[in-house]
Design a protein around this motif. Structure first.
Motif, PDB file in Angstrom:
ATOM      1  N   TRP A   1      26.558  37.860  93.664  1.00  0.00           N
ATOM      2  CA  TRP A   1      27.554  37.012  92.805  1.00  0.00           C
ATOM      3  C   TRP A   1      26.987  36.919  91.355  1.00  0.00           C
ATOM      4  CZ3 TRP A   1      32.338  35.768  93.042  1.00  0.00           C
ATOM      5  CH2 TRP A   1      32.878  34.493  92.049  1.00  0.00           C
ATOM      6  N   VAL A   2      25.900  36.462  91.270  1.00  0.00           N
ATOM      7  CA  VAL A   2      25.315  36.462  89.720  1.00  0.00           C
ATOM      8  C   VAL A   2      25.351  37.673  89.230  1.00  0.00           C
ATOM      9  CG1 VAL A   2      23.337  35.734  88.437  1.00  0.00           C
ATOM     10  CG2 VAL A   2      23.816  34.383  90.428  1.00  0.00           C
ATOM     11  N   ALA A   3      24.726  38.822  89.949  1.00  0.00           N
ATOM     12  CA  ALA A   3      24.654  40.019  89.183  1.00  0.00           C
ATOM     13  C   ALA A   3      25.967  40.629  88.790  1.00  0.00           C
ATOM     14  CB  ALA A   3      23.814  40.924  89.997  1.00  0.00           C
ATOM     15  N   HIS A   4      27.104  40.627  89.687  1.00  0.00           N
ATOM     16  CA  HIS A   4      28.230  41.359  89.728  1.00  0.00           C
ATOM     17  C   HIS A   4      29.356  40.560  89.817  1.00  0.00           C
ATOM     18  CE1 HIS A   4      25.365  44.752  90.951  1.00  0.00           C
ATOM     19  NE2 HIS A   4      25.705  44.859  89.840  1.00  0.00           N
ATOM     20  N   GLY A   5      29.266  39.341  89.896  1.00  0.00           N
ATOM     21  CA  GLY A   5      30.571  38.281  90.077  1.00  0.00           C
ATOM     22  C   GLY A   5      31.313  38.866  91.516  1.00  0.00           C
ATOM     23  N   ARG A   6      30.551  39.515  92.363  1.00  0.00           N
ATOM     24  CA  ARG A   6      31.326  39.915  93.553  1.00  0.00           C
ATOM     25  C   ARG A   6      30.824  38.985  94.735  1.00  0.00           C
ATOM     26  NH1 ARG A   6      30.836  46.153  93.022  1.00  0.00           N
ATOM     27  NH2 ARG A   6      28.594  45.732  93.019  1.00  0.00           N
ATOM     28  N   GLU A   7      31.561  38.746  95.798  1.00  0.00           N
ATOM     29  CA  GLU A   7      31.121  37.916  96.978  1.00  0.00           C
ATOM     30  C   GLU A   7      31.046  39.042  98.155  1.00  0.00           C
ATOM     31  OE1 GLU A   7      32.434  34.010  99.500  1.00  0.00           O
ATOM     32  OE2 GLU A   7      33.467  34.627  97.793  1.00  0.00           O
ATOM     33  N   LEU A   8      30.016  39.020  98.817  1.00  0.00           N
ATOM     34  CA  LEU A   8      29.964  39.550 100.102  1.00  0.00           C
ATOM     35  C   LEU A   8      30.909  39.116 101.102  1.00  0.00           C
ATOM     36  CD1 LEU A   8      26.040  40.161 100.319  1.00  0.00           C
ATOM     37  CD2 LEU A   8      27.677  41.784  99.470  1.00  0.00           C
ATOM     38  N   TYR A   9      31.452  40.208 101.720  1.00  0.00           N
ATOM     39  CA  TYR A   9      32.640  39.625 102.894  1.00  0.00           C
ATOM     40  C   TYR A   9      31.778  39.322 103.975  1.00  0.00           C
ATOM     41  CZ  TYR A   9      35.955  41.482  99.434  1.00  0.00           C
ATOM     42  OH  TYR A   9      36.614  41.760  98.361  1.00  0.00           O
ATOM     43  N   GLY A  10      32.588  38.950 104.984  1.00  0.00           N
ATOM     44  CA  GLY A  10      32.047  38.779 106.386  1.00  0.00           C
ATOM     45  C   GLY A  10      31.461  39.926 107.053  1.00  0.00           C
ATOM     46  N   GLU A  11      32.154  40.908 106.706  1.00  0.00           N
ATOM     47  CA  GLU A  11      31.709  42.256 107.700  1.00  0.00           C
ATOM     48  C   GLU A  11      30.433  42.773 106.990  1.00  0.00           C
ATOM     49  OE1 GLU A  11      36.355  42.254 107.401  1.00  0.00           O
ATOM     50  OE2 GLU A  11      34.878  41.691 106.361  1.00  0.00           O
ATOM     51  N   GLN A  12      30.401  42.605 105.818  1.00  0.00           N
ATOM     52  CA  GLN A  12      29.076  42.925 105.174  1.00  0.00           C
ATOM     53  C   GLN A  12      28.028  41.948 105.621  1.00  0.00           C
ATOM     54  OE1 GLN A  12      30.748  42.666 101.160  1.00  0.00           O
ATOM     55  NE2 GLN A  12      30.189  44.897 100.814  1.00  0.00           N
ATOM     56  N   LEU A  13      28.007  40.696 105.496  1.00  0.00           N
ATOM     57  CA  LEU A  13      26.978  39.976 106.061  1.00  0.00           C
ATOM     58  C   LEU A  13      26.672  40.022 107.580  1.00  0.00           C
ATOM     59  CD1 LEU A  13      28.411  36.822 104.379  1.00  0.00           C
ATOM     60  CD2 LEU A  13      26.332  37.782 103.595  1.00  0.00           C
ATOM     61  N   LEU A  14      27.703  40.357 108.390  1.00  0.00           N
ATOM     62  CA  LEU A  14      27.522  40.552 109.671  1.00  0.00           C
ATOM     63  C   LEU A  14      26.713  41.890 109.946  1.00  0.00           C
ATOM     64  CD1 LEU A  14      27.396  39.941 112.835  1.00  0.00           C
ATOM     65  CD2 LEU A  14      29.996  40.744 112.651  1.00  0.00           C
ATOM     66  N   GLY A  15      27.078  42.917 109.430  1.00  0.00           N
ATOM     67  CA  GLY A  15      26.514  44.194 109.231  1.00  0.00           C
ATOM     68  C   GLY A  15      25.019  44.277 108.862  1.00  0.00           C
ATOM     69  N   GLY A  16      24.846  43.469 107.600  1.00  0.00           N
ATOM     70  CA  GLY A  16      23.527  43.465 107.093  1.00  0.00           C
ATOM     71  C   GLY A  16      22.515  42.759 108.233  1.00  0.00           C
ATOM     72  N   ARG A  17      23.158  41.729 108.870  1.00  0.00           N
ATOM     73  CA  ARG A  17      22.228  40.875 109.830  1.00  0.00           C
ATOM     74  C   ARG A  17      21.999  41.790 111.018  1.00  0.00           C
ATOM     75  NH1 ARG A  17      21.176  35.448 111.106  1.00  0.00           N
ATOM     76  NH2 ARG A  17      19.812  35.680 113.090  1.00  0.00           N
ATOM     77  N   LEU A  18      22.834  42.608 111.409  1.00  0.00           N
ATOM     78  CA  LEU A  18      22.622  43.576 112.697  1.00  0.00           C
ATOM     79  C   LEU A  18      21.655  44.360 112.218  1.00  0.00           C
ATOM     80  CD1 LEU A  18      26.300  43.866 113.937  1.00  0.00           C
ATOM     81  CD2 LEU A  18      24.372  42.682 114.981  1.00  0.00           C
ATOM     82  N   LEU A  19      21.700  45.065 110.980  1.00  0.00           N
ATOM     83  CA  LEU A  19      20.682  46.001 110.381  1.00  0.00           C
ATOM     84  C   LEU A  19      19.340  45.521 110.264  1.00  0.00           C
ATOM     85  CD1 LEU A  19      22.768  47.996 107.666  1.00  0.00           C
ATOM     86  CD2 LEU A  19      22.011  49.073 109.912  1.00  0.00           C
ATOM     87  N   SER A  20      19.107  44.150 110.064  1.00  0.00           N
ATOM     88  CA  SER A  20      17.851  43.545 110.011  1.00  0.00           C
ATOM     89  C   SER A  20      17.484  43.411 111.209  1.00  0.00           C
ATOM     90  CB  SER A  20      18.232  42.043 109.203  1.00  0.00           C
ATOM     91  OG  SER A  20      18.638  42.200 108.155  1.00  0.00           O
ATOM     92  N   GLU A  21      18.157  43.465 112.219  1.00  0.00           N
ATOM     93  CA  GLU A  21      17.532  43.513 113.793  1.00  0.00           C
ATOM     94  C   GLU A  21      17.377  44.887 114.150  1.00  0.00           C
ATOM     95  OE1 GLU A  21      20.401  41.096 115.916  1.00  0.00           O
ATOM     96  OE2 GLU A  21      20.156  39.155 114.859  1.00  0.00           O
ATOM     97  N   GLY A  22      17.619  46.008 113.265  1.00  0.00           N
ATOM     98  CA  GLY A  22      17.135  47.244 113.879  1.00  0.00           C
ATOM     99  C   GLY A  22      18.114  47.952 114.673  1.00  0.00           C
ATOM    100  N   ARG A  23      19.522  47.313 114.480  1.00  0.00           N
ATOM    101  CA  ARG A  23      20.640  47.866 115.088  1.00  0.00           C
ATOM    102  C   ARG A  23      21.427  48.931 114.434  1.00  0.00           C
ATOM    103  NH1 ARG A  23      23.415  43.001 118.656  1.00  0.00           N
ATOM    104  NH2 ARG A  23      21.576  41.819 119.022  1.00  0.00           N
ATOM    105  N   ILE A  24      22.218  49.765 114.939  1.00  0.00           N
ATOM    106  CA  ILE A  24      22.999  50.657 114.290  1.00  0.00           C
ATOM    107  C   ILE A  24      24.368  49.808 113.942  1.00  0.00           C
ATOM    108  CG2 ILE A  24      24.324  52.844 114.476  1.00  0.00           C
ATOM    109  CD1 ILE A  24      21.836  53.999 116.152  1.00  0.00           C
ATOM    110  N   VAL A  25      25.043  50.118 112.702  1.00  0.00           N
ATOM    111  CA  VAL A  25      26.358  49.760 112.600  1.00  0.00           C
ATOM    112  C   VAL A  25      27.262  50.648 111.832  1.00  0.00           C
ATOM    113  CG1 VAL A  25      27.255  47.937 111.050  1.00  0.00           C
ATOM    114  CG2 VAL A  25      25.288  47.374 111.957  1.00  0.00           C
TER     115      VAL A  25
END
Length: 288
Positions: free
Chosen positions: A37-61
């Motif tokens: 948000w600070v860098a580009h004035g854009r907000e991450l969507y729920g799908e992106q947050l969920l996908g990022g969380r799953l990738l952090s756990e080593g899953r395929i998205v």
């Protein structure tokens, strides 16, 4: 940055003491969202947050084009970098995509107090301190410095050849990667792990100058290959079986196996090869 960098320092301490716990991963995702948000004035969507969380756990998205995979990937990259256990990479399919993704995300990591870099085949892309823009820097020293960044964007092919190069290095100080490889987030995972994995990576280099005999043998081998191809370069006839697809040359001298990306001579081709070799002014296996 005055708020996000101290947050990163705090999360680093927790991640290195307790590991990537549920709370650390949640706060890491929130930190990336704020930095975007600070860098580009854009907000991450729920799908992106969920996908990022799953990738952090080593899953395929699986995400469709336009759903924001590049920004989604910043969450697991940031989380893994917090652990400080080695190189954290974003693996892409081409150098051009590595550069593009680095350009899009570098301000996010900068705000979070992390250093990012893009490693290319012949060098790296770095930020120009004077202009604030980007510039390419060639050479192994530049690549070695880039691999020391917290987050590295690199294509699968470039990364594979750099690993092979390091395996051949006699002096550890000459290796491009001075740290262990900790984690890799792979874009287009089906392409990288299946399609591109069919291609073998061979790292070769010349040890000294070729002798006159060795150089001549390479030249003659090239002449033979060109002679084989000149007898019929068009490839049309498809031969199928249950497990592979083979394509025969019009001249019937060789067959290409598309699945394994190999070519082999037919009986007729071997006879033609022997005919060509017998006419060559050298003895097979000799140095002359």
């Amino acid at each position: 940055r005055d708020v996000l960098t101290p947050l990163t320092d705090s999360l680093k301490k927790r991640a290195r003491r307790d590991g990537l716990t549920e709370d650390v991963l949640t706060r890491a995702a929130a930190a990336v969202k704020a930095a975007e948000w600070v860098a580009h004035g854009r907000e991450l969507y729920g799908e992106q947050l969920l996908g990022g969380r799953l990738l952090s756990e080593g899953r395929i998205v699986e995400m469709k084009t336009g759903e924001g995979k590049t920004l989604t990937a910043t969450i697991p990259l940031y989380a893994r970098a917090l652990a400080g256990r080695g190189i954290v990479s974003q693996i892409t399919t081409t150098d051009a995509l590595s550069r593009r993704d680095f350009e899009e995300t570098r301000l996010i990591f900068d705000l979070l107090g992390l250093q990012s870099a893009a490693v290319l085949k012949e060098g790296t892309v770095v930020a120009d301190a004077a202009t604030g823009g980007l510039q390419e820097v060639q050479g192994t020293d530049a690549k070695r410095q880039a691999y020391d960044a917290d987050v590295v964007y690199v294509s699968m092919a470039t990364n594979a050849f750099d690993i092979l190069s390091d395996l051949k290095a006699h002096d550890p100080s000459q290796r491009l990667m001075q740290r262990t490889r900790h984690a890799a987030n792979i874009d287009e995972v089906d392409n990288v792990l299946f399609e591109q994995a069919l291609s073998e990576f061979i790292h070769a280099e010349l040890q000294g100058d070729l002798s006159a005999g060795e150089a001549r043998r390479y030249e003659l081998a090239d002449i033979v290959a060109r002679s084989i191809l000149s007898d019929g370069t068009s490839i049309r006839v498809k031969l199928r079986d249950a497990n592979t697809e083979r394509v025969a040359s019009d001249n019937g001298l060789f067959v290409v196996d598309k699945a394994s990306r190999t070519a082999s001579f037919t009986e007729t081709g071997r006879a033609r090869l022997q005919e060509l070799l017998s006419a060559m002014p050298f003895s097979v296996g000799s140095g002359a």
